[in-house]
Design a protein around this motif. Sequence first.
Motif, PDB file in Angstrom:
ATOM      1  N   VAL A  10       0.860  -1.098   0.010  1.00  0.00           N
ATOM      2  CA  VAL A  10       0.016   0.012   0.186  1.00  0.00           C
ATOM      3  C   VAL A  10       0.716   1.169   0.139  1.00  0.00           C
ATOM      4  N   SER A  11       0.477   2.289  -0.701  1.00  0.00           N
ATOM      5  CA  SER A  11       0.920   3.614  -0.707  1.00  0.00           C
ATOM      6  C   SER A  11       0.908   4.382   0.535  1.00  0.00           C
ATOM      7  N   LYS A  12      -0.168   4.262   1.030  1.00  0.00           N
ATOM      8  CA  LYS A  12      -0.333   5.166   2.504  1.00  0.00           C
ATOM      9  C   LYS A  12      -1.146   4.464   3.529  1.00  0.00           C
ATOM     10  N   PRO A  13      -0.437   3.586   4.274  1.00  0.00           N
ATOM     11  CA  PRO A  13      -0.811   2.684   5.287  1.00  0.00           C
ATOM     12  C   PRO A  13      -1.607   2.998   6.233  1.00  0.00           C
ATOM     13  N   LYS A  14      -1.323   4.525   6.728  1.00  0.00           N
ATOM     14  CA  LYS A  14      -2.238   5.166   7.523  1.00  0.00           C
ATOM     15  C   LYS A  14      -3.739   5.156   6.777  1.00  0.00           C
ATOM     16  N   GLU A  15      -3.841   5.847   5.885  1.00  0.00           N
ATOM     17  CA  GLU A  15      -5.215   5.810   5.139  1.00  0.00           C
ATOM     18  C   GLU A  15      -5.862   4.682   4.840  1.00  0.00           C
ATOM     19  N   PHE A  16      -4.853   3.701   4.502  1.00  0.00           N
ATOM     20  CA  PHE A  16      -5.737   2.282   4.288  1.00  0.00           C
ATOM     21  C   PHE A  16      -6.282   1.806   5.565  1.00  0.00           C
ATOM     22  N   ASN A  17      -5.513   2.094   6.631  1.00  0.00           N
ATOM     23  CA  ASN A  17      -5.726   1.428   8.050  1.00  0.00           C
ATOM     24  C   ASN A  17      -7.268   2.145   8.297  1.00  0.00           C
ATOM     25  N   GLU A  18      -7.250   3.546   8.059  1.00  0.00           N
ATOM     26  CA  GLU A  18      -8.383   4.237   8.442  1.00  0.00           C
ATOM     27  C   GLU A  18      -9.877   3.913   7.877  1.00  0.00           C
ATOM     28  N   ARG A  19      -9.529   3.465   6.302  1.00  0.00           N
ATOM     29  CA  ARG A  19     -10.537   2.990   5.490  1.00  0.00           C
ATOM     30  C   ARG A  19     -10.913   1.578   5.826  1.00  0.00           C
ATOM     31  N   VAL A  20     -10.068   0.686   6.245  1.00  0.00           N
ATOM     32  CA  VAL A  20     -10.353  -0.703   6.917  1.00  0.00           C
ATOM     33  C   VAL A  20     -11.199  -0.440   7.891  1.00  0.00           C
ATOM     34  N   ASN A  21     -10.863   0.181   8.958  1.00  0.00           N
ATOM     35  CA  ASN A  21     -11.638   0.529  10.217  1.00  0.00           C
ATOM     36  C   ASN A  21     -12.929   1.137   9.951  1.00  0.00           C
ATOM     37  N   ALA A  22     -13.144   2.023   9.281  1.00  0.00           N
ATOM     38  CA  ALA A  22     -14.259   2.748   8.888  1.00  0.00           C
ATOM     39  C   ALA A  22     -15.436   1.862   8.119  1.00  0.00           C
ATOM     40  N   GLN A  23     -14.762   0.946   7.286  1.00  0.00           N
ATOM     41  CA  GLN A  23     -15.722   0.382   5.949  1.00  0.00           C
ATOM     42  C   GLN A  23     -15.532  -1.147   5.919  1.00  0.00           C
ATOM     43  N   PHE A  24     -14.354  -1.644   5.822  1.00  0.00           N
ATOM     44  CA  PHE A  24     -14.032  -3.105   5.293  1.00  0.00           C
ATOM     45  C   PHE A  24     -14.634  -3.969   6.627  1.00  0.00           C
TER      46      PHE A  24
END
Length: 92
Positions: A10-24
């Motif tokens: 992933v290019s932006k791990p922090k942003e990916f983490n936030e999306r996983v926590n909020a959506q996935f």
Amino acid sequence: MYGTIRRYKVSKPKEFNERVNAQFINLVRRVPGFISYVAIDEGDGWWASVSLFETKEGIIQSDRVAAEWVKQAASELVSGSPEITAGLVVVK
């Protein structure tokens, strides 16, 4: 019990983490036989998740749900296809 490990670059791990926590996380919890889901920021842009399900069908469905979610919600953050390992949990 069955498990699947998905590893992403992933290019932006922090942003990916936030999306996983909020959506996935809310999507994967709905997969029949769901037991648990955790994620690991490995550093250097590598990110992994570990999911456990009661059945093999659960891990198959969760891999499909994950692929669709990445495509729709985070494709610009992920490079290439994930590395996937899945199978029967043999040590508990």
